[in-house]
Design an enzyme around this catalytic site. Structure first.
Site, short mmCIF file in Angstrom:
data_model
loop_
_atom_site.label_atom_id
_atom_site.label_comp_id
_atom_site.label_asym_id
_atom_site.label_seq_id
_atom_site.Cartn_x
_atom_site.Cartn_y
_atom_site.Cartn_z
N HIS A 158 0.22 -1.03 -0.07
CA HIS A 158 0.05 -0.07 0.43
C HIS A 158 1.24 1.04 -0.52
O HIS A 158 0.30 2.53 0.54
CB HIS A 158 -0.79 -0.13 1.53
CG HIS A 158 -1.28 -1.44 1.46
ND1 HIS A 158 -2.79 -1.46 0.57
CD2 HIS A 158 -1.19 -2.75 2.36
CE1 HIS A 158 -2.92 -2.82 1.31
NE2 HIS A 158 -2.57 -3.27 2.07
N SER B 135 14.40 21.85 -16.27
CA SER B 135 13.35 23.36 -15.72
C SER B 135 13.69 24.34 -17.31
O SER B 135 14.90 24.44 -16.77
CB SER B 135 12.40 23.06 -15.33
OG SER B 135 11.65 24.05 -14.76
N LYS C 112 15.90 22.08 -10.63
CA LYS C 112 15.37 21.06 -11.26
C LYS C 112 16.07 19.97 -11.88
O LYS C 112 17.50 20.52 -12.64
CB LYS C 112 14.12 21.33 -11.81
CG LYS C 112 12.41 22.15 -11.48
CD LYS C 112 12.04 20.96 -10.10
CE LYS C 112 11.53 19.78 -10.81
NZ LYS C 112 9.91 20.13 -11.09
N GLU D 291 9.30 8.50 -16.83
CA GLU D 291 7.76 9.24 -17.28
C GLU D 291 6.96 8.61 -18.59
O GLU D 291 6.75 8.91 -18.39
CB GLU D 291 7.40 11.01 -17.07
CG GLU D 291 8.19 11.31 -15.60
CD GLU D 291 8.06 12.23 -15.12
OE1 GLU D 291 7.17 13.13 -15.25
OE2 GLU D 291 9.16 13.33 -15.19
#
Ligand code: ARG
Length: 466
Positions: A164, A285, A291, A298
């Site tokens: 979980h 970024s 970043k 992804e």
């Protein structure tokens, strides 16, 4: 739209046609925009067919030789980017044959004896998908090796195991890496199974009914590396289950890649810091200078979308089609091409990312000790040493977790007196199972997370992948 009198009837099948197709008809009908990717398979299949036509005396050796030579020229033109593809010639099969005629003359017209584009395309596409099964198996092995190297480096490093996404029990980094090696091993098996099943040759099925020419289907099957000729001509030209099996295997594999990608995204965040991704697999970024984004992970996480989409699209195309061939089936290729490209790219990117990432041992170990991750060890100790039934041990441990939580400490930090207040049978010995290292070392059941077990599995996989 109206008939365009300037458009000539198709030279391959236009005998009964007075006029050529409407421009929109040509646009919807043509597949050359994408099936040119089957050029190599088409030439291979045609060369095998031509050789067989000569061996069986259906055409002469001289004709067959000219055809086979000419086909190599066509292929080299295509591969050098010098081939002028024509939408009027619909697809790769007629483009190749038409160019062959320009090169060798009327003998080219003998190539299509005892054959139809229906068995031709079924053969070409099987060859193509078969190749991609092999590519997937190779790509998976490379990724498995990268994961195995990670597993070996941190075979005994404790990290939190989650259920979980809540800390559950400590596991080892090596164990977690090996979980994916197992999954990918099954993926590999699915591609190998699909390949075995698809490896039957449609050539000789002709349009749908077989042929009256004395073809040698064994010969063409063998020449193209098939295990045998397909046993039913209707089935051979009308099913695309082989492509669907590839897509199903690709979908499951992409699902596995997506899960690993998700873990890498989470693990590389400032909140986890379990891994540091290499700059080679990250992007920055344009506005936030600090970043470092895990874009490759992804994108891999997302590839399942188009691969599953292809799987569903082709299933939907095939559903309800009567036997044998229908033009609907031309819609099979783009889906499979896109899925295969996506899968191969995702596998390659994941392999690079895993190979170049650094697991942060200290962060893993610190996180492993949080969240009362050795509570089960405490309960097991109460059963094993103090003789409590597991349900009672579970209850006592729960009370101790509540105590620790209230005190703002971890279980090993509770003093013995507090422990004994919860149950008098607890002794000093209990602390020997509460550290994460003790915890993982004790999980020695087959397939468990104990470093000794992990090393056994690493050795097993090294042998398999050698
Ligand atoms: N381009 C076609 C396809 O991909 C080849 C087979 C065409 N056969 C036919 N009878 N029109 O399916």
């Amino acid at each position: 739209m109206t008939d365009n009198p300037d458009r000539a009837a198709n030279s391959m099948w236009g005998g009964r046609f007075a006029a050529g197709p409407d421009a929109i008809m040509e646009a919807i009908n043509a597949s050359i925009g994408f099936d040119r990717r089957l050029a190599r398979e088409d030439v291979e299949g045609s060369r095998a067919h031509a050789a067989m036509l000569a061996a069986t005396g259906i055409i002469t050796e001289e004709e067959s030789g000219a055809i086979r030579e000419g086909l190599l020229t066509v292929l080299s033109e295509i591969e050098r980017g010098e081939f002028a593809f024509s939408a009027a010639l619909e697809d790769i099969h007629m483009n190749v044959e038409s160019r062959l005629r320009e090169l060798i003359g009327p003998a080219a017209g003998r190539l299509h004896t005892a054959r139809s584009r229906n068995d031709q395309v079924a053969t070409d596409f099987r060859l193509w998908v078969r190749d991609r099964c092999d590519a997937a198996v190779q790509g998976l092995a490379a990724l498995q090796r990268a994961l195995l190297a990670q597993a070996e480096a941190g075979a005994e490093w404790p990290m939190p195991g989650f259920t979980h996404l809540q800390v559950a029990q400590p596991v080892t980094w090596g164990h977690h890496m090996l979980a994916y090696v197992e999954m990918l091993g099954r993926d590999s098996g699915r591609f190998a199974d699909a390949r075995r099943r698809m490896n039957e040759c449609p050539l000789g099925a002709a349009a749908l009914a077989g042929t009256s020419f004395p073809v040698d289907r064994q010969m063409t099957a063998e020449a193209l590396g098939f295990d045998r000729p397909a046993a039913n001509s209707l089935d051979a030209v009308s099913d695309r289950d082989f492509a669907l099996e590839y897509l199903a295997a690709a979908t499951i594999c992409a699902m596995h890649l997506s899960r690993l990608a998700e873990e890498l995204v989470v693990w590389s965040s400032a909140q986890f810091r379990f891994v540091t991704m290499s700059d080679r697999w990250s992007t920055g970024s344009s506005i936030m200078p600090q970043k470092k984004n895990p874009d490759a992970a992804e994108l891999i996480r997302a590839k399942i979308g188009r691969i599953l989409g292809a799987n569903i699209a082709l299933l939907t195309v095939m559903k309800g089609l009567p036997l044998a061939y229908s033009k609907d089936m031309q819609e099979d290729k783009e889906q499979v091409f896109d899925a295969a490209d996506s899968l191969d790219l995702a596998l390659a990117a994941m392999t690079g990312m895993v190979a170049d990432m650094t697991a942060n041992r200290a962060a893993l170990e610190a996180a492993a000790a949080t969240g009362f991750s050795t509570a089960t060890d405490l309960a097991d100790w109460l059963v094993r040493v103090a003789g409590l039934p597991f349900r009672d041990a579970h209850h006592v441990t729960g009370a101790l977790v509540a105590k620790a939580e209230a005190a703002g400490c971890d279980l090993p930090d509770l003093p013995l007196a507090e422990m004994q207040a919860a149950h008098p049978a607890i002794t000093e010995d209990v602390y020997s199972v509460l550290g994460v290292a003790n915890s993982v070392a004790s999980r020695t059941s087959y397939g468990g997370t104990a470093p000794a077990r992990v090393r056994e599995q690493i050795a097993r996989w090294k042998e398999i992948l050698a």
